[in-house]
Design a protein around this motif. Structure first.
Motif, short mmCIF file in Angstrom:
data_model
loop_
_atom_site.label_atom_id
_atom_site.label_comp_id
_atom_site.label_asym_id
_atom_site.label_seq_id
_atom_site.Cartn_x
_atom_site.Cartn_y
_atom_site.Cartn_z
N PHE A 17 0.46 -0.98 -0.27
CA PHE A 17 0.02 0.05 -0.12
C PHE A 17 0.71 0.86 0.05
O PHE A 17 0.80 2.49 -0.83
N VAL A 18 2.09 0.97 0.47
CA VAL A 18 2.91 2.62 0.52
C VAL A 18 3.66 2.39 -1.02
O VAL A 18 3.59 3.74 -1.02
N LEU A 19 3.74 1.14 -1.39
CA LEU A 19 4.26 1.41 -2.79
C LEU A 19 3.45 2.46 -3.19
O LEU A 19 3.53 2.70 -4.93
N LEU A 20 2.26 1.76 -3.49
CA LEU A 20 0.38 2.03 -4.50
C LEU A 20 0.56 3.89 -4.00
O LEU A 20 0.73 4.65 -5.02
N GLY A 21 0.80 4.22 -2.45
CA GLY A 21 1.31 5.60 -2.86
C GLY A 21 2.19 6.21 -2.61
O GLY A 21 2.07 7.30 -3.25
N LEU A 302 -6.27 5.54 0.59
CA LEU A 302 -7.35 4.61 1.58
C LEU A 302 -8.74 4.39 0.79
O LEU A 302 -9.33 3.06 1.11
N SER A 303 -8.78 5.26 -0.08
CA SER A 303 -10.14 5.00 -1.14
C SER A 303 -10.57 3.48 -1.16
O SER A 303 -10.87 2.26 -1.62
N LEU A 304 -8.88 3.21 -2.02
CA LEU A 304 -8.73 1.73 -2.43
C LEU A 304 -9.18 0.52 -1.53
O LEU A 304 -9.29 -0.15 -1.43
N PHE A 305 -8.11 0.99 -0.56
CA PHE A 305 -7.87 0.35 0.55
C PHE A 305 -9.15 -0.07 1.12
O PHE A 305 -9.44 -0.96 1.49
N SER A 375 -10.53 2.08 -9.28
CA SER A 375 -9.57 2.17 -9.52
C SER A 375 -10.11 3.03 -10.98
O SER A 375 -9.45 3.66 -11.66
N SER A 376 -11.16 3.18 -11.64
CA SER A 376 -11.61 3.99 -12.37
C SER A 376 -11.33 5.07 -12.22
O SER A 376 -11.00 5.79 -12.56
N VAL A 377 -12.12 5.45 -10.91
CA VAL A 377 -12.57 6.30 -10.42
C VAL A 377 -10.79 7.68 -10.28
O VAL A 377 -10.14 8.25 -10.20
#
Length: 734
Positions: A17-21, A302-305, A375-377
């Motif tokens: 998740f950190v890598l995503l951020g 956060l929204s993805l999580f 993910s689209s958003v």
């Protein structure tokens, strides 16, 4: 680290998740946080600095505007001077004075000397009043008229005044129409300088009807006196036109990517101000943009999580699927950034070429629709920032909206795809709806040139096709690298021409028919409880592939032969029967079958007891021998780890049991189904999967309905009661 290694490690999950951020931060930092340089006024630049965005060159723009203003011709006002009225007034005054016998000729001369200027001034004052009333604010025009009438006033020669008293009434009557005509004709032209018209007076008078030299001479002098300029420089109008020229002049822009200053070039004040205006100077360091971008990236993560947390897919707890999601995001963002490089080549609409729907399509196929929606958003937000060019706000909806539309279109177009060709169809849908969205935006904006419209449309169409090609190319990589069984892969595995299925059909036709029946039952049952029906159907085709090693030892393949188990020990029979699960897994591994298929082959029997051979062994046991433990006659397992494996295990037992019934009735089928489910439940076979009691009840009902359809013609309906007879009729009609 918890059991399961990195695949379930909380630390690894947090790191992903950190890598995503970090990915979100890097993706847009160049747009949000521009690079700055340490440049000093009057010093030599150590680097070549390029414009990071389109910027209006104020100095050049002002020069161009002033040049446009200088090219504007002066504006003139043409006024109606009404000088014919002055002619009439002068002739009338001459009649009056010349008719006065009490005045001597000398006195008349003196009167004429004062009357002519007075009448000229009175006429001028009347003209000034009309100018004031028509345009009170135009003081410069009034001053221009006053100056012109004063400076160009005609001075009558002195000898003319001595000749005027000699004019008779008849002379004045003859002179008046000629004078009015001459003045009218000459004043009809635009006169900036009255002298040009006065030079033509003699010519016109000499061609008139006047015959006396004196009257012709006096008409000439009166006409010259009356003629004035009627074209005046309008300073106010000129300034207004120049202001319009300045306003209509297009600003001079420094385009994104243009060189602001070359390496080794002296930093002039103009260059320094330009760098300062574009916020490229390290004058003061502000960390607010970085902080804002960190918060934005955190919100996206956060929204993805939260969506992942609510998901029922394996990604909810599995790091393998999360790693795959991160990789898809990396690929999608990389594609968007590569396309964004084209904007520096003056292809402003190239953002429409980006395969933004690539990520949404892959996530839908490989992970699930809910994660694809959020993910689209996120992709739309990133696109609106990455492709933002000159927009006042951080987000440019001209790219964000089409990105959202194509992502959502790809999701709904691909969610039920069972063939590779479906991906191409989805790509065409992406092209279509992306183009429609862009055309709508162009119509709303109405500032695009024809070339830009054509390019935008071409980029949009190409984007959908490029997305489809990339998805088709990347799918095998994800399926192999992550052991993903996509719907498309499952459909391919269900092809009867697959070597294992052909082997199953040719060597064990009974088992093949059994597997097909189990597939039909398990698919219906799985879909009724929200499990993967397609996986159940395809997994059922391969679940008994191990029986092909010893086909004659399984009852469905024993046609017109003796049962070999009748002549061997129960323990040996048990070993042969139990081995088919292990043999099947080995055969599936040899053919590189995906792990979920292998797991079904291994787990569909769980650790169930082979009751027939267990009780046979107990029956053959001699008195005094130690009791045979049940564990020796159980399958080695493991127990079903997924809903799909458990459902196939139930369907496998139900199909075999119902097939053993010669003429099954509805009650027999229902009793058999519920008995098998209850036995497995009591035996703890569902303890390691997430099937609930409610799910088991739903599965039982679905299996009953499916079996009713399969054995419709063979089911015996009780006819003891009218109600039973009615039920039978309704079932036959169905």
């Amino acid at each position: 680290m918890r059991p399961g290694g990195w695949k379930t490690s909380f630390g690894i999950r947090l790191l992903l998740f950190v890598l995503l951020g970090l990915l979100f931060y890097i993706a847009v930092d160049s747009r949000v946080i521009p690079q700055t340089f340490n440049v000093q006024l009057g010093a030599v630049s150590e680097k070549t600095i390029y414009a990071t965005e389109q910027y209006q060159n104020a100095i050049e723009t002002e020069k161009v505007k002033e040049e446009a203003a200088r090219r504007v011709q002066p504006v003139y006002s043409i006024l109606s001077m009404k000088n014919e009225q002055l002619v009439e007034a002068i002739i009338a005054k001459l009649r009056q004075i010349n008719a006065d016998d009490q005045l001597a000729a000398a006195d008349k001369v003196n009167v004429f000397r004062s009357v002519f200027p007075t009448m000229y001034n009175d006429h001028a004052e009347m003209l000034y009043g009309s100018i004031k009333s028509s345009d009170p604010a135009n003081e410069p025009l009034l001053n221009e008229v006053k100056a012109a009438l004063r400076d160009q006033q005609y001075r009558i020669p002195e000898e003319v005044y001595f000749k005027l008293p000699r004019l008779s009434k008849e002379d004045l009557d003859a002179m008046e129409p000629v004078a009015i005509d001459v003045v009218g004709r000459l004043m009809s032209d635009q006169l900036l300088n009255a002298q040009t018209a006065r030079a033509r007076v003699a010519e016109l008078v000499n061609t008139s009807t006047l015959t006396k030299n004196t009257t012709r001479e006096m008409v000439q002098e009166i006409a010259r006196f009356v003629i004035t300029p009627n074209k005046f420089a309008n300073q106010k109008g000129t300034e207004e036109e120049r202001a319009k020229a300045r306003e209509n002049t297009k600003p001079v822009y420094i385009n994104k990517g243009d060189v602001l200053i070359h390496k080794g070039e002296l930093v002039t004040e103009e260059t320094y101000e330009r760098l300062k205006a574009m916020d490229l100077l390290k004058e003061k360091v502000s960390y607010l943009p970085q902080l804002g971008l960190i918060v934005l990236s955190g919100l996206l993560v956060l929204s993805l999580f939260m969506f992942i947390r609510q998901s029922e897919q394996p990604i909810r707890t599995g790091n393998v699927q999360l790693l795959m999601l991160v990789l898809i995001y990396v690929l999608n963002v990389a594609g968007m950034k590569i396309v964004a490089l084209g904007q520096n080549l003056e292809y402003s609409n190239i953002g429409y070429l980006a395969p933004v729907a690539l990520g949404a399509m892959l996530i839908t196929i490989l992970i699930g629709m809910p994660i694809a929606l959020i993910s689209s958003v996120i992709f739309a937000i990133l696109a609106s920032i990455i492709y933002n060019q000159g927009s006042v706000s951080l987000f440019d909806f001209r790219y964000g909206l089409p990105a959202l539309v194509v992502c959502l279109t790809s999701i709904f177009a691909i969610q039920r795809a069972h063939q590779r060709a479906s991906i191409l169809k989805a790509g065409i849908m992406v092209s279509l709806f992306g183009s429609i969205t862009i055309v709508a935006l162009i119509f709303l904006d109405n500032i695009y040139s024809r070339t830009e419209i054509i390019l935008a449309f071409a980029f949009s169409v190409s984007s959908g096709l490029l997305t489809a090609v990339l998805v088709i190319g990347l799918m095998p990589f994800f399926e192999v690298a992550f052991g993903i069984l996509s719907p498309l892969k499952l459909v391919e595995l269900s092809n009867p021409n697959h070597p294992l299925l052909r082997k199953l059909l040719t060597e064990t036709p009974g088992t093949y028919h059994h597997s097909v029946m189990v597939g039909n039952l398990s698919e219906a049952a799985a879909e009724s409880v929200g499990a993967n029906g397609l996986l159940c159907r395809v997994g059922s085709y391969y679940h008994d592939i191990g029986k092909t090693k010893r086909p004659s030892y399984f009852i469905e393949n024993q046609t017109n032969i003796e049962n070999p188990h009748d002549s061997i020990e129960p323990s040996l029979s048990k070993s042969i029967i139990v081995a088919h699960a292990r043999d099947g897994v080995e055969m599936l591994k040899e053919h590189n079958m995906p792990k979920p298929i292998r797991d079904i082959a291994e787990q569909h029997h769980g650790t169930t007891l082979l009751k027939f051979f267990y009780f046979k062994a107990k029956k053959l046991q001699q008195e005094g021998e130690e009791p045979i433990p049940e564990e020796e006659y159980r399958y080695p397992g493991p127990k079903a780890q997924s809903k799909e494996a458990a459902i196939i295990g139930i369907a496998d037992g139900v199909e075999a049991a119902v097939r053993s019934l010669r003429n099954p009735s509805i009650e027999q089928i229902d009793t058999m189904v519920r008995k098998i489910i209850k036995e497995r439940l009591d035996d703890g076979q569902f303890n390691e999967c997430d099937l609930t009691l409610k799910d088991l009840e739903t599965i039982a009902k679905t299996l009953n309905e499916t079996l009713l359809g399969i054995f419709h013609s063979r089911i015996e309906y009780p006819a003891d009661t009218p109600a039973a007879s009615t039920d039978a009729k309704e079932a036959k009609q169905a």
